[in-house]
Design a protein around this motif. Structure first.
Motif, short mmCIF file in Angstrom:
data_model
loop_
_atom_site.label_atom_id
_atom_site.label_comp_id
_atom_site.label_asym_id
_atom_site.label_seq_id
_atom_site.Cartn_x
_atom_site.Cartn_y
_atom_site.Cartn_z
N UNK A 27 0.84 -1.43 -0.13
CA UNK A 27 0.13 -0.14 -0.21
C UNK A 27 0.84 1.40 -0.53
N UNK A 28 2.04 1.45 0.86
CA UNK A 28 2.48 2.24 0.54
C UNK A 28 3.58 2.80 -0.81
N UNK A 29 3.88 1.96 -1.54
CA UNK A 29 4.57 1.23 -3.15
C UNK A 29 3.44 2.29 -3.48
N UNK A 30 2.45 1.56 -3.95
CA UNK A 30 1.62 2.10 -4.22
C UNK A 30 0.90 3.10 -4.65
N UNK A 31 1.05 3.72 -2.92
CA UNK A 31 1.29 5.41 -2.80
C UNK A 31 1.53 6.38 -3.09
N UNK A 32 2.91 6.01 -3.02
CA UNK A 32 4.37 6.90 -3.31
C UNK A 32 4.83 6.95 -4.69
N UNK A 33 3.74 5.74 -5.18
CA UNK A 33 4.32 5.71 -6.87
C UNK A 33 3.23 7.01 -7.71
N UNK A 34 1.46 6.73 -7.31
CA UNK A 34 0.33 7.63 -7.56
C UNK A 34 0.80 9.03 -7.24
N UNK A 35 1.37 9.44 -6.49
CA UNK A 35 1.76 10.86 -5.65
C UNK A 35 2.53 10.81 -6.66
N UNK A 36 3.59 10.51 -6.83
CA UNK A 36 4.19 11.09 -7.82
C UNK A 36 3.92 11.25 -9.26
N UNK A 37 2.41 10.08 -9.85
CA UNK A 37 2.04 10.34 -10.98
C UNK A 37 1.09 11.92 -10.58
N UNK A 38 0.70 11.65 -10.05
CA UNK A 38 -0.06 13.28 -9.43
C UNK A 38 1.00 14.62 -9.50
N UNK A 39 2.03 14.29 -9.27
CA UNK A 39 3.40 15.78 -8.81
C UNK A 39 3.69 15.75 -10.74
N UNK A 40 4.08 14.76 -11.40
CA UNK A 40 4.44 14.56 -12.89
C UNK A 40 3.01 15.65 -14.16
N UNK A 41 1.91 15.45 -13.47
CA UNK A 41 0.83 16.28 -14.21
C UNK A 41 0.98 17.40 -14.12
N UNK A 42 0.75 18.08 -12.16
CA UNK A 42 0.85 18.89 -11.74
C UNK A 42 1.79 20.23 -12.20
#
Length: 400
Positions: free
Chosen positions: A249-264
């Motif tokens: 779950x931590x791996x998932x969250x860490x990866x997807x928050x990077x996806x979020x950051x890349x878009x922003x």
């Protein structure tokens, strides 16, 4: 936060409200709009309206309410970084989905087909109808009497609706837009403010991010599937390099928050470049540039298109989702037909509007207003009560 730019919406230069009101001594017009939206009945109902999964399918999936809050957060971040009016961007973001039906886009598709003979149905136009007419809590006016800039953003945050000659760019002009625009011109032939464009791109950022989260939680696809895609694959690879053997779950969250950051970060970089090149002197120049100024880069757009195609096949059209879509489409169809045939079944507070309906078109619009305003759970309960007789849905009692 960047200093406010000259092309940001200026609270002192607002075009005002349809009904004049005394200016607040402690809130800007756009803060006031935001607060009225948050306190509206329609906003509260978003808590029990579908984003992708039907509201009762799980407590952790996004609803229209949590989605709207996430969009508002992204909009404030983008607007602040670009020197825009964060309050206006937030107000538009919070209101952008008020017009959605129960059961998300499935419900809208069903209601759109049902309303084709009566002027059509569009959720953006319905949001405008809600904030200008259907919310009836104030003594001096129907609706929320929002500022011109907020209404403009709700109406056309996705771009112009009319061409320079006043001809609709896509199909017919939605009835709700035509009716309101006739008395309060929202400049439907231009692009919207930079703040409204921020709200629109924030919507894309939010759903591209949280649909990945919800799809993983549902089990419709796995992290290994996402490692084969652009943006998500590099994000998971970066997390694995930095945090070997991180729990799932931590791996998932860490990866997807990077996806979020890349878009922003992509949106900010593109917007800064385009604004720097255009050098708009005020907010109206943004409206008349003839192009969208707040957008993804071409590369980001292409990569997100790959992700959206993946989500379409693996999530939005997954067999379990399609099966539920079929069921809830029937619910909307049945309720609309029932109330149109016998409007006396509508709640008492709707009877005055029914009595004023001049023809079937007007009556159908009232029925559409009522059905569109339903939450998922209330629509299911009313279908049971009025049509099915008895059926147990996994939900709490509806309390209004």
């Amino acid at each position: 936060m960047t200093d406010r730019k000259p092309y940001a919406a200026d609270r002192l230069q607002s075009r005002g409200r349809l009904f004049a009101e005394r200016i607040s001594t402690f809130r800007s017009p756009y803060q006031r709009d935001r607060d009225r939206i948050i306190h509206s009945s329609a906003f509260r109902r978003l808590k029990h309206k579908t984003q992708v999964f039907i509201e009762h399918e799980g407590d952790y999936y996004r609803t229209r309410l949590t989605h709207s809050i996430e969009v508002a957060q992204v909009a404030r971040t983008l607007a602040g970084a670009l020197g825009l009016n964060t309050d206006l961007a937030e107000a538009i973001a919070l209101a952008h989905d008020l017009g959605h039906t129960p059961f998300g886009h499935t419900g809208e598709d069903a209601l759109s087909r049902l309303m084709e003979p009566y002027g059509g149905f569009d959720h953006n136009a319905q949001a405008l109808r809600i904030v200008t007419s259907l919310e009836r809590h104030y003594a001096d006016f129907d609706g929320l009497n929002l500022s011109w800039e907020t209404l403009e953003g709700i109406a056309k945050h996705n771009g112009p609706i009319l061409d320079a000659a006043g001809v609709p760019l896509k199909g017919e002009l939605p009835v709700a837009l035509a009716e309101y625009n006739a008395q309060h011109d929202l400049w439907l032939h231009t692009h919207a403010s930079a703040e409204a464009q921020v709200a629109a791109i924030a919507d894309d950022v939010a759903y591209n991010h949280h649909d990945l989260h919800d799809g993983l939680r549902s089990g419709l696809f796995s992290e290994e599937d996402l490692m084969e895609l652009p943006i998500t694959g590099p994000a998971f690879a970066e997390v694995d390099a930095l945090y070997p053997n991180l729990e799932k779950m931590r791996r998932r969250h860490e990866a997807l928050r990077r996806v979020f950051g890349v878009m922003v970060e992509d949106v900010i970089a593109v917007a800064e470049h385009r604004l720097g090149a255009a050098q708009p002197k005020d907010a109206d120049e943004i409206r008349h540039l003839g192009m969208t100024i707040i957008r993804f880069s071409d590369r980001m757009f292409r990569e997100l298109k790959v992700i959206r195609q993946f989500l379409f096949h693996r999530m939005y059209r997954a067999p379990s989702v399609v099966a539920m879509r079929t069921e809830v489409t029937q619910v909307v169809q049945d309720l609309f037909a029932l109330f149109l045939d016998d409007p006396s079944l509508l709640p008492e507070e709707w009877h005055e509007d029914v009595a004023k309906a001049a023809d079937t078109h007007a009556l159908a619009r009232i029925v559409a207003d009522y059905v569109a305003g339903m939450t998922d759970r209330f629509a299911l309960q009313e279908h049971v009560r009025l049509i099915e007789g008895s059926k147990a849905w996994p939900q709490e009692p509806y309390r209004g």
